[in-house]
Design a protein around this motif. Structure first.
Motif, PDB file in Angstrom:
ATOM      1  N   LYS A  71       1.331  -6.862  -0.389  1.00 16.12           N
ATOM      2  CA  LYS A  71       1.276  -7.897   0.668  1.00 16.12           C
ATOM      3  C   LYS A  71       0.943  -7.308   2.039  1.00 16.12           C
ATOM      4  CE  LYS A  71       2.773 -11.636  -1.649  1.00 16.12           C
ATOM      5  NZ  LYS A  71       2.123 -11.265  -2.893  1.00 16.12           N
ATOM      6  N   VAL A  72       0.753  -5.979   2.091  1.00 13.08           N
ATOM      7  CA  VAL A  72       0.563  -5.333   3.386  1.00 13.08           C
ATOM      8  C   VAL A  72      -0.671  -5.879   4.113  1.00 13.08           C
ATOM      9  CG1 VAL A  72       0.035  -3.124   4.511  1.00 13.08           C
ATOM     10  CG2 VAL A  72       1.822  -3.248   2.790  1.00 13.08           C
ATOM     11  N   TYR A  73      -1.763  -6.053   3.394  1.00 13.15           N
ATOM     12  CA  TYR A  73      -3.005  -6.516   4.027  1.00 13.15           C
ATOM     13  C   TYR A  73      -2.821  -7.929   4.603  1.00 13.15           C
ATOM     14  CZ  TYR A  73      -7.747  -8.336   4.433  1.00 13.15           C
ATOM     15  OH  TYR A  73      -8.881  -8.926   4.899  1.00 13.15           O
ATOM     16  N   ASP A  74      -2.240  -8.806   3.764  1.00 14.42           N
ATOM     17  CA  ASP A  74      -2.027 -10.192   4.211  1.00 14.42           C
ATOM     18  C   ASP A  74      -1.180 -10.239   5.473  1.00 14.42           C
ATOM     19  OD1 ASP A  74      -3.440 -11.523   2.428  1.00 14.42           O
ATOM     20  OD2 ASP A  74      -1.768 -12.250   1.182  1.00 14.42           O
ATOM     21  N   LYS A  75      -0.117  -9.446   5.462  1.00 12.42           N
ATOM     22  CA  LYS A  75       0.856  -9.583   6.561  1.00 12.42           C
ATOM     23  C   LYS A  75       0.516  -8.735   7.780  1.00 12.42           C
ATOM     24  CE  LYS A  75       4.687 -11.215   3.865  1.00 12.42           C
ATOM     25  NZ  LYS A  75       5.920 -10.899   3.198  1.00 12.42           N
TER      26      LYS A  75
ATOM     27  N   ASP B 199      -2.786  -6.992   8.197  1.00  8.86           N
ATOM     28  CA  ASP B 199      -4.209  -6.681   8.328  1.00  8.86           C
ATOM     29  C   ASP B 199      -4.411  -5.156   8.260  1.00  8.86           C
ATOM     30  OD1 ASP B 199      -6.845  -7.279   8.528  1.00  8.86           O
ATOM     31  OD2 ASP B 199      -6.898  -7.151  10.708  1.00  8.86           O
ATOM     32  N   LEU B 200      -3.766  -4.563   7.278  1.00  8.87           N
ATOM     33  CA  LEU B 200      -3.781  -3.111   7.124  1.00  8.87           C
ATOM     34  C   LEU B 200      -3.964  -2.788   5.648  1.00  8.87           C
ATOM     35  CD1 LEU B 200      -2.895  -0.340   8.635  1.00  8.87           C
ATOM     36  CD2 LEU B 200      -0.686  -0.756   7.544  1.00  8.87           C
ATOM     37  N   PHE B 201      -4.807  -1.802   5.362  1.00  6.86           N
ATOM     38  CA  PHE B 201      -4.902  -1.311   3.978  1.00  6.86           C
ATOM     39  C   PHE B 201      -4.010  -0.079   3.825  1.00  6.86           C
ATOM     40  CE2 PHE B 201      -9.586  -2.832   3.883  1.00  6.86           C
ATOM     41  CZ  PHE B 201      -9.221  -4.054   3.331  1.00  6.86           C
ATOM     42  N   THR B 202      -3.654   0.263   2.606  1.00  8.05           N
ATOM     43  CA  THR B 202      -3.036   1.576   2.357  1.00  8.05           C
ATOM     44  C   THR B 202      -4.153   2.483   1.869  1.00  8.05           C
ATOM     45  OG1 THR B 202      -2.446   0.935   0.121  1.00  8.05           O
ATOM     46  CG2 THR B 202      -0.758   0.640   1.797  1.00  8.05           C
ATOM     47  N   TYR B 203      -4.080   3.767   2.207  1.00  6.86           N
ATOM     48  CA  TYR B 203      -5.199   4.691   1.948  1.00  6.86           C
ATOM     49  C   TYR B 203      -4.683   5.874   1.131  1.00  6.86           C
ATOM     50  CZ  TYR B 203      -9.061   7.915   3.058  1.00  6.86           C
ATOM     51  OH  TYR B 203     -10.106   8.797   2.984  1.00  6.86           O
TER      52      TYR B 203
ATOM     53  N   ARG C 206      -9.720  -1.364  -2.454  1.00  7.61           N
ATOM     54  CA  ARG C 206     -10.391  -1.612  -1.182  1.00  7.61           C
ATOM     55  C   ARG C 206     -10.863  -0.276  -0.605  1.00  7.61           C
ATOM     56  NH1 ARG C 206      -9.988  -6.829   0.644  1.00  7.61           N
ATOM     57  NH2 ARG C 206     -11.957  -6.135   1.525  1.00  7.61           N
TER      58      ARG C 206
ATOM     59  N   VAL D 239     -11.898   2.033   3.292  1.00  4.16           N
ATOM     60  CA  VAL D 239     -11.993   2.068   4.748  1.00  4.16           C
ATOM     61  C   VAL D 239     -13.476   2.269   5.022  1.00  4.16           C
ATOM     62  CG1 VAL D 239     -11.379   3.340   6.836  1.00  4.16           C
ATOM     63  CG2 VAL D 239      -9.680   3.042   5.021  1.00  4.16           C
TER      64      VAL D 239
END
Ligand code: CMC
Length: 431
Positions: free
Chosen positions: A34-38, A40-44, A414, A416
């Motif tokens: 849910k990080v992206y939804d909440k 606006d961040l991706f995990t890398y 996803r 970067v």
């Protein structure tokens, strides 16, 4: 243990709770879905060094302690007491079989060993010197054109037939690739033989004379196959899962796994080890070779050393090392100069700070190639041998994934983006 972690944006103070997904053994996974939804961040995490792609009940690895379990059973116990076919049943079904279940499973695998004659003719289309892994990838992919009756992944019986067909036919296909290379006639499977004896027969027998399978060679192969049968979310298994997550034909998903296995950082390492030993040549060249390995600019690695997960020792390597000595002794090849060279390389590397500091130990592929060579298997067939064993893991993981309640979720990472920002098209004359 805490039930969640939170991710904090240091600038805004905004926080997102990451619920924990807990397993039976090993670290929990922080759910970042849910990080992206909440935020606006991706995990890398390129290389997935800390990222779980799934939950799985098949295989457990503790890389720090050198533990490998199939369905909870330690690899050491399985290698000492079980057989490859029994282990295949265990990996596929979750439990060790009773006598009746084992007999039924063995009978089903034996029944499926032949390949369609039209498929056999596909080999005629390859050049004589095609790499057997290239043929294996192509022919296994082609199975998807032959078995339309097992492509409904929602049907448990179809999944089972697919699994049995794959496990039964992969040795026949690999042996045919071997025969192609040598220009010898293809040998049909002999279903009275056990799995590994049948493979040796199909590879080494010729129609012109009787062939006696060496039971010690067959047993050594059986143990090697147990060790290679599964290894949780390794590159090839993850490839099978990712391809399979699209709902594609299961044989095609396995073909993609074979392609991924071929690389020298993965299953191709056993072939690379023997090539490396050939290049080093003799024991006196070992120090100079290790100097090259330690020089980052040389691009040379000590093949058969290091592992993404095992940072102490590879439990499979411990078992295989012992087997290696047994087999070479039985075959009267203990004084094999390549074994001597490998042992010297191992001895020096294990006491060298470069390897100690980076926790680099011999992995399963360091020794498997030496056994294969002693058994008379040519170097370019080493990775197909690995593929035969790993087929069990691939089909078990595919099956676990497609039968998960809630249905298939397509794997779709996803990125970067580091390319050009938006810009306007220029016509040819103004470029
Ligand atoms: N020889 C020399 N240096 C190595 C080696 C090696 N075999 N493996 C890793 N290193 C060094 C690497 O240069 C790096 O050093 P530094 O920190 O100074 O930059 C450090 O060790 C960490 O390496 P890494 O590449 O970040 O480690 P990884 O986890 O991404 O790679 C590996 C794992 C298996 C791909 C790698 O160890 C390797 O290339 N080994 C040789 C190939 C091999 O034997 N593969 C078979 C794996 S077991 C069978 C299977 O499961 O398929």
């Amino acid at each position: 243990m805490t039930n969640s972690y939170s991710l904090l944006n240091n600038e805004t103070g905004e926080k997102v709770e990451l619920p924990l997904v807990k397993g039976t053994l090993g670290p929990a996974g922080a759910d970042v879905g849910k990080v992206y939804d909440k935020m606006d961040l991706f995990t890398y995490d390129p290389g997935f060094t800390s990222t779980c792609s799934t939950k799985s009940a098949i295989t457990y690895i503790d890389g720090d302690k050198g533990v490998l379990l199939y369905r909870g059973y330690p690899i050491e116990q399985l290698a000492a007491h079980s057989s490859f076919i029994e282990v295949a049943y265990l990996i596929l079904n979750g439990e060790l079989p009773n006598k009746g279940q084992l007999e039924e499973f063995e009978a089903s695998i034996r029944r499926h060993t032949m390949i369609n004659e039209s498929l056999r003719r596909f080999f005629d289309g390859f050049r004589y010197d095609a790499h057997p892994m290239a043929m294996l990838t192509g022919i296994v992919g082609s199975l998807s054109a032959f078995y339309h009756d097992t492509t409904n992944n929602k049907d448990e019986r179809q999944r089972e037939i697919f699994a049995h067909r794959m496990i039964a036919k992969i040795p026949t296909i690999a042996a045919a690739a071997y025969k192609k290379y040598f220009g010898q006639p293809f040998m049909y499977p002999q279903n009275h033989l056990d799995y590994c004896s049948n493979l040796l027969y199909m590879m080494f027998a010729v129609p012109a004379e009787p062939y006696h399978v060496d039971p010690i060679a067959a047993k050594a192969l059986d143990i090697l196959f147990i060790l290679h049968a599964d290894h949780e979310q390794n590159a090839s298994t993850s490839t099978v899962r990712l391809a399979g997550s699209t709902g594609c034909n299961p044989y095609a998903a396995v073909a993609s796994g074979i392609a991924a296995l071929w690389g020298p950082a993965h299953g191709g390492a056993n072939e690379a080890v023997l090539k490396m030993l050939g290049e080093i040549g003799t024991v006196k060249n070992v120090p100079a070779f290790l100097t090259k390995v330690k020089d980052k600019n040389s691009g040379v690695r000590l093949m058969g050393f290091g592992h993404r997960v095992y940072k102490n020792f590879d439990p499979r390597a411990t078992i295989i090392r012992e087997q290696c000595h047994k087999v070479l002794k039985h075959l009267g090849k203990e004084n094999d100069p390549q074994l001597e060279l490998a042992l010297e390389l191992e001895r020096i590397a294990l006491t060298d700070d470069y390897f100690k500091d980076r926790k680099l130990y011999p992995n399963v592929d360091f020794y498997s190639g030496i056994i294969y060579k002693a058994l008379g298997i040519p170097v370019n067939m080493f990775t197909p041998m690995f593929a035969i064993a790993r087929t069990v893991g691939w089909v078990a993981h595919w099956s676990e994934m497609v039968s998960e309640p809630g249905g298939l979720k397509i794997g779709r990472p996803r990125q970067v983006y580091v390319g050009s920002p938006v810009r306007d098209y220029k016509d040819l004359t103004s470029r």
